[in-house]
Design a protein around this motif. Structure first.
Motif, PDB file in Angstrom:
ATOM      1  N   UNK A 201     -12.357   9.851   1.361  1.00  0.00           N
ATOM      2  CA  UNK A 201     -11.291  10.498   2.121  1.00  0.00           C
ATOM      3  C   UNK A 201     -11.383  10.025   3.561  1.00  0.00           C
ATOM      4  N   UNK A 202     -10.251   9.604   4.123  1.00  0.00           N
ATOM      5  CA  UNK A 202     -10.190   9.210   5.530  1.00  0.00           C
ATOM      6  C   UNK A 202      -8.977   9.889   6.148  1.00  0.00           C
ATOM      7  N   UNK A 203      -9.162  10.448   7.360  1.00  0.00           N
ATOM      8  CA  UNK A 203      -8.057  11.108   8.030  1.00  0.00           C
ATOM      9  C   UNK A 203      -8.263  11.073   9.547  1.00  0.00           C
ATOM     10  N   UNK A 204      -7.193  11.396  10.259  1.00  0.00           N
ATOM     11  CA  UNK A 204      -7.268  11.442  11.724  1.00  0.00           C
ATOM     12  C   UNK A 204      -7.995  12.706  12.168  1.00  0.00           C
ATOM     13  N   UNK A 205      -7.594  13.856  11.618  1.00  0.00           N
ATOM     14  CA  UNK A 205      -8.301  15.107  11.890  1.00  0.00           C
ATOM     15  C   UNK A 205      -8.309  15.947  10.623  1.00  0.00           C
ATOM     16  N   UNK A 206      -9.371  16.753  10.480  1.00  0.00           N
ATOM     17  CA  UNK A 206      -9.583  17.540   9.269  1.00  0.00           C
ATOM     18  C   UNK A 206      -9.847  18.983   9.639  1.00  0.00           C
ATOM     19  N   UNK A 207      -9.109  19.895   8.992  1.00  0.00           N
ATOM     20  CA  UNK A 207      -9.380  21.321   9.087  1.00  0.00           C
ATOM     21  C   UNK A 207      -9.497  21.852   7.671  1.00  0.00           C
TER      22      UNK A 207
END
Length: 174
Positions: A135-141
């Motif tokens: 999983x790759x993302x800019x921001x994670x919540x």
């Protein structure tokens, strides 16, 4: 039921199949898909607009969606997806394959990744997040737990990462 355009294929496809000997499957093109109930789609398919369902959305095959995907139920992907807009689900999301979301993703249920999920915007998950792959993302919540399964599973966040629950690693030692 759901409504969409008729099936169309590209004119420049060879008649006998591909150079690898595999028969060519015509790519279906749709403007938008909207439904008052659950939708099950089979790819390959290009959707120039959005996919919106008042129930679940099941995508089997390869898909390119130029706008958003929104479901009031679960979203199940079995194949490959490129989504240029937002992805929003009020149920659970399962990715079995590869998905690229160019905008933000909001999931009010659980997220299970069996393969690869890349989100170029922010991802917000209210239920448990399980990664069996990448999983790759800019921001994670994540408001619940985040679990990576096995030594080959991992994730990366470019900016901010907030996990309100536990971070777990599930080993496959048996």
């Amino acid at each position: 039921m759901y409504s969409y355009e008729q099936v169309m294929s590209f004119d420049n496809q060879p008649m006998g199949g591909s150079s690898t000997g595999q028969p060519m499957v015509p790519i279906k093109k749709k403007k938008s898909i909207k439904s008052d109930s659950s939708v099950e789609l089979k790819g390959p398919m290009e959707v120039d607009g959005s996919v919106k369902s008042m129930g679940a959305v099941t995508l089997n095959g390869d898909f390119a969606v130029r706008d958003r995907i929104e479901a009031y139920g679960n979203i199940d992907l079995n194949g490959n997806l490129t989504c240029s807009g937002k992805l929003k689900s009020f149920g659970n999301v399962k990715v079995n394959g590869s998905a690229l979301c160019e905008d933000k993703v909001k999931i009010f249920g659980k997220l299970k990744v069996n393969g690869t999920l890349e989100v170029q915007g922010a991802i917000e998950v209210w239920g448990a997040l399980t990664i069996n792959g990448y999983l790759k993302c800019k921001s994670l919540t994540a408001y619940a737990s985040l679990t990576t399964v096995g030594d080959q599973s991992w994730y990366e966040v470019e900016e901010t990462e907030t996990v309100h629950g536990a971070k777990l690693v599930q080993r496959n030692d048996w």
